[in-house]
Motif scaffolding. Structure first.
Motif, mmCIF file in Angstrom:
data_model
loop_
_atom_site.group_PDB
_atom_site.id
_atom_site.type_symbol
_atom_site.label_atom_id
_atom_site.label_comp_id
_atom_site.label_asym_id
_atom_site.label_seq_id
_atom_site.Cartn_x
_atom_site.Cartn_y
_atom_site.Cartn_z
ATOM 1 N N GLY A 1 0.854 -0.821 0.090
ATOM 2 C CA GLY A 1 -0.253 -0.220 0.170
ATOM 3 C C GLY A 1 0.635 1.234 -0.332
ATOM 4 O O GLY A 1 2.247 1.229 -0.090
ATOM 5 N N LYS A 2 0.104 2.512 -0.136
ATOM 6 C CA LYS A 2 0.935 3.937 -0.604
ATOM 7 C C LYS A 2 0.488 4.448 1.564
ATOM 8 O O LYS A 2 -0.389 4.122 2.133
ATOM 9 C CB LYS A 2 0.142 4.938 -1.303
ATOM 10 N N TYR B 1 9.888 2.190 -2.032
ATOM 11 C CA TYR B 1 8.071 2.305 -1.548
ATOM 12 C C TYR B 1 7.171 2.960 -1.722
ATOM 13 O O TYR B 1 7.679 3.916 -1.670
ATOM 14 C CB TYR B 1 7.932 2.643 0.431
ATOM 15 N N GLU B 2 6.480 3.120 -1.560
ATOM 16 C CA GLU B 2 4.970 4.169 -2.353
ATOM 17 C C GLU B 2 4.931 5.198 -0.694
ATOM 18 O O GLU B 2 3.560 4.897 -0.133
ATOM 19 C CB GLU B 2 3.653 3.714 -2.918
ATOM 20 N N VAL B 3 5.392 6.245 -0.895
ATOM 21 C CA VAL B 3 4.924 7.367 0.774
ATOM 22 C C VAL B 3 4.912 8.885 -0.689
ATOM 23 O O VAL B 3 5.974 9.136 -1.387
ATOM 24 C CB VAL B 3 6.669 7.240 0.779
ATOM 25 N N LEU C 1 -4.839 20.573 5.382
ATOM 26 C CA LEU C 1 -4.826 19.132 6.105
ATOM 27 C C LEU C 1 -6.228 18.705 6.750
ATOM 28 O O LEU C 1 -6.546 17.681 6.702
ATOM 29 C CB LEU C 1 -3.964 19.429 7.603
ATOM 30 N N THR C 2 -7.624 20.211 6.303
ATOM 31 C CA THR C 2 -8.277 19.854 6.873
ATOM 32 C C THR C 2 -9.277 19.667 5.809
ATOM 33 O O THR C 2 -10.369 19.252 5.924
ATOM 34 C CB THR C 2 -9.141 21.457 7.566
ATOM 35 N N ASN C 3 -8.973 19.846 4.481
ATOM 36 C CA ASN C 3 -9.685 19.670 2.797
ATOM 37 C C ASN C 3 -8.666 19.149 2.216
ATOM 38 O O ASN C 3 -8.090 19.335 0.823
ATOM 39 C CB ASN C 3 -9.839 20.950 2.438
ATOM 40 N N LEU C 4 -7.727 17.696 2.672
ATOM 41 C CA LEU C 4 -7.080 16.494 2.132
ATOM 42 C C LEU C 4 -7.109 16.435 0.120
ATOM 43 O O LEU C 4 -8.678 15.409 0.119
ATOM 44 C CB LEU C 4 -6.584 15.828 2.123
ATOM 45 N N PRO C 5 -6.778 16.366 -0.400
ATOM 46 C CA PRO C 5 -6.743 16.017 -2.260
ATOM 47 C C PRO C 5 -7.049 14.700 -2.465
ATOM 48 O O PRO C 5 -6.249 15.126 -4.018
ATOM 49 C CB PRO C 5 -5.805 17.653 -2.681
ATOM 50 N N PHE C 6 -7.474 14.230 -1.772
ATOM 51 C CA PHE C 6 -7.574 13.127 -2.605
ATOM 52 C C PHE C 6 -8.880 11.910 -2.109
ATOM 53 O O PHE C 6 -9.506 12.492 -1.380
ATOM 54 C CB PHE C 6 -6.158 12.049 -1.358
ATOM 55 N N PRO C 7 -9.300 11.228 -2.450
ATOM 56 C CA PRO C 7 -9.994 10.609 -2.772
ATOM 57 C C PRO C 7 -9.627 9.541 -1.358
ATOM 58 O O PRO C 7 -9.123 9.215 -0.993
ATOM 59 C CB PRO C 7 -9.865 9.506 -3.899
ATOM 60 N N ASP C 8 -11.383 9.483 -1.309
ATOM 61 C CA ASP C 8 -11.486 8.161 0.280
ATOM 62 C C ASP C 8 -10.275 6.743 -0.317
ATOM 63 O O ASP C 8 -10.420 6.890 -1.599
ATOM 64 C CB ASP C 8 -13.031 7.666 0.733
ATOM 65 N N ASN C 9 -9.708 6.694 1.033
ATOM 66 C CA ASN C 9 -9.208 5.398 1.271
ATOM 67 C C ASN C 9 -8.053 5.347 0.058
ATOM 68 O O ASN C 9 -7.700 3.896 -0.579
ATOM 69 C CB ASN C 9 -9.860 3.586 0.760
ATOM 70 N N THR C 10 -6.947 5.778 -0.123
ATOM 71 C CA THR C 10 -6.021 6.889 -1.516
ATOM 72 C C THR C 10 -4.925 5.856 -0.404
ATOM 73 O O THR C 10 -4.220 4.842 -1.391
ATOM 74 C CB THR C 10 -6.105 7.316 -1.593
#
Length: 241
Positions: A48-49, A69-71, A145-154
């Motif tokens: 995973g990431k 690793y994916e970081v 941080l209060t509005n992260l630009p990623f889809p759920d469960n990324t």
């Protein structure tokens, strides 16, 4: 100026009065600190990431990426030029060193002394700057941080070091709750937050509030094999159901 110009500790002459930093503090931790702070093993990173929130000048993303690793790292300052960030690190690290020398609230175990801390943190910044120059677009994201630009469960795991709880005098509870909710949203598995203490070895009152207010997750307070700030040997582990 470039990242090779980060000075050695012996070349720094601190003023007697510690300067107050305005805005986000931009320093970093070593990747080895991350493994201890978050009770991580290399095996934990295989699948995973991983997202490192408020990563600053830490070397975790750079080092783990080199190892395959994916970081990804996220910080509000990641739209700045590398030289600007390097200058900011030097300024803020000098203030930190002045503060460390003036108070007795730290345990010199992982770092035997201030000189060793400065040397290792400088090296972490060099690794960060080198990777930031090369991989800014792919590894480093500017975001609120209060509005992260990623889809759920990324991401399988989201980490947050030395921002939440430790600065509860500057960041209110609404910010804490919203930030943690966002980190949970973008994680498919878990969130780890370190440390839980602020000054004078006191655990932030927000810790109990977060445990009470978060729903549909399991929260564990976990002892870790790392303590630099006195009392700072615990992390919060939030596991999604």
């Amino acid at each position: 100026m470039n990242n090779n110009n980060i000075p050695n500790t012996k070349n720094i002459h601190c003023n007697s009065t510690t300067k107050k930093i305005e805005g986000p503090i931009f320093i970093g931790r070593t990747w080895k600190e991350y493994l201890k702070m978050f009770d991580l093993s290399i095996e934990d990173l295989v699948n995973g990431k991983i997202l490192d929130c408020a990563a600053g000048a830490s070397s975790f993303t750079a080092e783990m990426s080199k190892r395959g690793y994916e970081v990804m790292a996220l910080d509000i300052l990641y739209d700045e030029d590398p030289d600007v960030l390097c200058d900011k690190y030097q300024e803020h690290m000098k203030v930190l060193i002045e503060g460390l020398a003036s108070v007795d609230s730290f345990i010199w175990n992982f770092f035997p002394n201030i000189e060793d801390l400065k040397e290792k943190r400088d090296e972490a910044c060099r690794e960060f700057i080198e990777d930031y120059r090369k991989n800014m677009a792919s590894h480093y994201i500017k975001a609120d941080l209060t509005n992260l630009p990623f889809p759920d469960n990324t991401f399988s795991m989201v980490l947050c070091s030395h921002l939440l709880f430790i600065y509860d005098h500057r960041l209110d509870y609404k910010f804490h709750l919203k930030t943690i909710e966002e980190m949970i949203r973008v994680s498919s598995n878990e969130v780890r937050i370190y440390p839980l203490v602020k000054n004078r070895e006191l655990k932030s009152d927000f810790v109990k509030c977060i445990i009470k207010d978060l729903q549909d997750v399991d929260i564990k307070i976990v002892k870790v094999d790392y303590e630099f700030r006195k009392g700072g040997n615990e992390m919060m582990r939030i596991i999604k159901n």
